[in-house]
Write a protein that holds these residues in place. Structure first.
Motif, PDB file in Angstrom:
ATOM      1  N   VAL A  92       1.185  -1.212  -0.042  1.00  0.00           N
ATOM      2  CA  VAL A  92      -0.389  -0.403   0.166  1.00  0.00           C
ATOM      3  C   VAL A  92       1.313   1.426  -0.127  1.00  0.00           C
ATOM      4  N   THR A 115       1.592  -8.110  -9.638  1.00  0.00           N
ATOM      5  CA  THR A 115       0.656  -8.928  -9.632  1.00  0.00           C
ATOM      6  C   THR A 115       1.894 -10.244 -10.001  1.00  0.00           C
ATOM      7  N   ARG A 134      -5.634 -14.739  -5.556  1.00  0.00           N
ATOM      8  CA  ARG A 134      -5.044 -14.068  -4.912  1.00  0.00           C
ATOM      9  C   ARG A 134      -4.555 -12.944  -5.313  1.00  0.00           C
ATOM     10  N   VAL A 137      -7.161 -10.141  -7.292  1.00  0.00           N
ATOM     11  CA  VAL A 137      -7.896 -10.013  -5.938  1.00  0.00           C
ATOM     12  C   VAL A 137      -6.953  -8.427  -5.739  1.00  0.00           C
ATOM     13  N   THR A 138      -5.780  -9.077  -4.929  1.00  0.00           N
ATOM     14  CA  THR A 138      -5.425  -7.907  -4.766  1.00  0.00           C
ATOM     15  C   THR A 138      -4.583  -6.580  -5.904  1.00  0.00           C
ATOM     16  N   LEU A 140      -6.197  -5.581  -7.910  1.00  0.00           N
ATOM     17  CA  LEU A 140      -7.402  -5.178  -8.207  1.00  0.00           C
ATOM     18  C   LEU A 140      -7.990  -4.107  -6.944  1.00  0.00           C
ATOM     19  N   ALA A 141      -8.020  -4.413  -5.638  1.00  0.00           N
ATOM     20  CA  ALA A 141      -7.738  -3.353  -4.635  1.00  0.00           C
ATOM     21  C   ALA A 141      -6.536  -2.155  -4.612  1.00  0.00           C
ATOM     22  N   LEU A 142      -5.158  -3.100  -4.934  1.00  0.00           N
ATOM     23  CA  LEU A 142      -4.367  -2.559  -5.110  1.00  0.00           C
ATOM     24  C   LEU A 142      -4.946  -0.764  -6.116  1.00  0.00           C
ATOM     25  N   PHE A 144      -7.599  -0.394  -7.330  1.00  0.00           N
ATOM     26  CA  PHE A 144      -9.022   0.711  -6.907  1.00  0.00           C
ATOM     27  C   PHE A 144      -8.839   1.840  -6.179  1.00  0.00           C
ATOM     28  N   LEU A 145      -7.237   1.657  -5.330  1.00  0.00           N
ATOM     29  CA  LEU A 145      -6.798   2.090  -3.907  1.00  0.00           C
ATOM     30  C   LEU A 145      -5.689   3.540  -4.525  1.00  0.00           C
ATOM     31  N   SER A 148      -8.363   5.736  -7.026  1.00  0.00           N
ATOM     32  CA  SER A 148      -8.938   6.925  -6.737  1.00  0.00           C
ATOM     33  C   SER A 148      -8.161   7.271  -6.172  1.00  0.00           C
TER      34      SER A 148
END
Length: 531
Positions: A92, A115, A134, A137-138, A140-142, A144-145, A148
């Motif tokens: 992050v 990735t 995994r 998903v990671t 996509l989350a990162l 999006f973060l 944003s």
């Protein structure tokens, strides 16, 4: 220096987070350090942090700094071999770093690197499907973060640019306003008229240089050690503070050409005319007041000097006139005087008596407050004036003749009306060349008004001269060049007297075509002030 500090801050925060995690792992699960890749990842974070502190970022290209978060991503990827401690959450930090300063493409590159690291780990033990899931998903989350944060950063930058532009526009508007205010202040300070602006509560918020100079104020409006003092009259009594023009204006009193005497800071008496007027305000409520002070000292002194000179000249003329009239009276008493000589002496006597009346009027301290007009035969006045100017016209080889009705009665002042006729004939005789003619006609017009028309064959005037003929001291350029004496006051006197009698004057003329002047009087009783 600001860029260097920012890079240090981001890396030190990341390094502190890794160091804290390492301490917790050492206390709770020390066996993890036995894994070579995990230890290599921690060592790489330490080395990158030291490198960040050592490198002179101020001399490096701006894009070089983005290598640091990529190195941090690789370091976290090495520690991810120990899947049971979950240090992958520390990705992050570099994603947020990149999203705060770099493009979306850079963020996607970092996520691709993360990735790839997760996919490599997913092939080392465990189900392949779990590793791929995994990793996705990671990512996509990162993603999006990071996206944003990047959008928020762009909006923040756009808002900052907008605020900066608005601030610049406000600064420019303020500079323009200050420039206009300075220009207006310079213009107002250049005026000879003293101006002072009062707020609705009576406080002074603006005054020009003329007011400061007149009343002895400094550049900030404060009184100097020797302020000017207002008096009710020259060398009279000083006005009490509550009766000064400033105090009265502050109370909202309306002043209109109030006469005040001022003993200024230089020890001179000044005659002032003071007025007030309201100023438009941008806000609701009482309007500010402008105090206008005109220094009329020079005008008053000039008028006084003219009155004094007029009185002196009139007084000096009275004595020789008295002697002339006295000797004429003695000559008229002689029995051996020829009849023609007697007629000529009577004309001279009448002219001397009129001159004596003019002198007496000039010497009078104040004219009568009101005069009652009396019936006057306009034709009789014309005949007397023609008799007076006949010798002058004959000497100039001019023809002077009167015609019209035998009797034309109007209401008026015979002395003032005779001034009108004398001025008109005097001008006609002066500006008509030898061999010319002057005709004066008296009668009653179709509308019932008395009419006096003087026509000459003189040099005439231009249309521009005709427009200015009633102005005090005006003389046509041609008349000045010809050397004909005159003061330029006669026609103004004519207009004033005719207006006083309720009449009108019309002038028609053209260069080389002579001049025609028509004077009209109402045939009714008029009550008029003798001004």
């Amino acid at each position: 220096m600001a860029r260097t500090t920012s890079i240090w801050r981001w890396q030190l925060i990341f390094g502190a987070a890794v160091a804290t995690s390492a301490v917790l792992i050492a206390g709770l699960k020390p066996t993890v350090f036995a894994r070579p890749l995990f230890a290599a990842g921690l060592l790489m974070v330490v080395l990158v942090t030291v490198l960040v502190i050592v490198v002179p970022w101020g001399r490096m290209p701006a894009r070089v700094a983005q290598v640091v978060p990529f190195l941090d991503i690789i370091a976290i990827g090495l520690t991810a071999q120990a899947q049971d401690v979950r240090l992958t959450f520390l990705w992050v930090f570099p994603i947020v770093w990149l999203a705060s300063y770099y493009s979306v493409a850079t963020i996607l590159s970092a996520i691709a690197l993360i990735t790839a690291s997760l996919l490599v780990l997913g092939t080392q033990g465990g189900a392949l499907e779990d590793g791929i899931l995994r990793a996705l998903v990671t990512a996509l989350a990162l993603g999006f973060l990071g996206t944003s944060i990047r959008i928020g950063v762009r909006r923040r930058h756009a808002a900052r640019r907008l605020l900066r532009r608005q601030s610049e526009q406000a600064d420019r508007a303020e500079r323009r306003a200050k420039t206009r205010e300075q220009q207006i202040t310079q213009i107002i300070d250049a005026l000879d008229t003293a101006l002072l602006a009062l707020a609705a509560d009576g406080t002074v918020f603006k005054m020009n240089e003329a007011y400061r100079r007149l009343y002895g104020r400094d550049s900030y409006g404060a009184r100097l050690p020797s302020p000017a003092v207002e008096y009710d009259d020259r060398e009279g009594e000083p006005l009490p503070p509550e009766r000064t023009t400033l105090a009265r204006a502050a109370r909202g009193e309306h002043l209109q050409d109030e006469r005040v005497w001022l003993f200024d800071v230089e020890g001179r008496w000044r005659s002032l005319e003071v007025s007030t007027q309201s100023i438009d305000s941008l806000f609701d409520g009482p309007r500010p007041t402008l105090l206008v002070v005109e220094d009329v000292t020079a005008l008053r002194e000039a008028a006084e000097a003219r009155r004094t000179m007029s009185a002196i000249m009139s007084h000096e003329l009275r004595n020789p006139l008295t002697a002339i009239l006295g000797h004429i009276e003695l000559m008229l008493d002689r029995d051996d005087l020829p009849e023609r000589a007697r007629d000529q002496l009577e004309v001279v006597e009448h002219a001397g008596q009129r001159m004596q009346s003019l002198v007496a009027a000039a010497l009078a301290e104040a004219p009568a407050a009101r005069r009652v007009f009396e019936p006057v035969d306009l034709r009789a006045l014309v005949d007397a004036a023609v008799a007076l100017f006949a010798p002058t016209a004959q000497a100039g080889q001019q023809r002077l003749a009167a015609s019209g009705s035998d009797t034309v009665l109007i209401q008026g002042d015979p002395f003032r009306l005779r001034q009108v006729i004398d001025n008109l004939l005097s001008n006609a005789v002066k500006y008509t060349p030898s061999g010319g003619s002057i005709d004066i006609d008296v009668g009653v017009a179709a509308d019932g008004q008395a009419e006096l028309v003087v026509v000459d064959t003189g040099r005439g005037m231009t249309a521009a001269d005709v427009e200015r003929i009633f102005q005090p001291y005006f003389r046509a350029e041609e008349a000045v060049r010809s050397g004909v004496p005159g003061t330029g006051l006669g026609m103004g006197v004519v207009q004033g007297i005719v207006t006083e009698h309720g009449g009108s004057v019309e002038v028609g003329s053209a260069p080389g075509a002579g001049t025609r002047i028509r004077v009209r009087f109402p045939r009714r009783t008029i009550q008029s002030e003798d001004t």
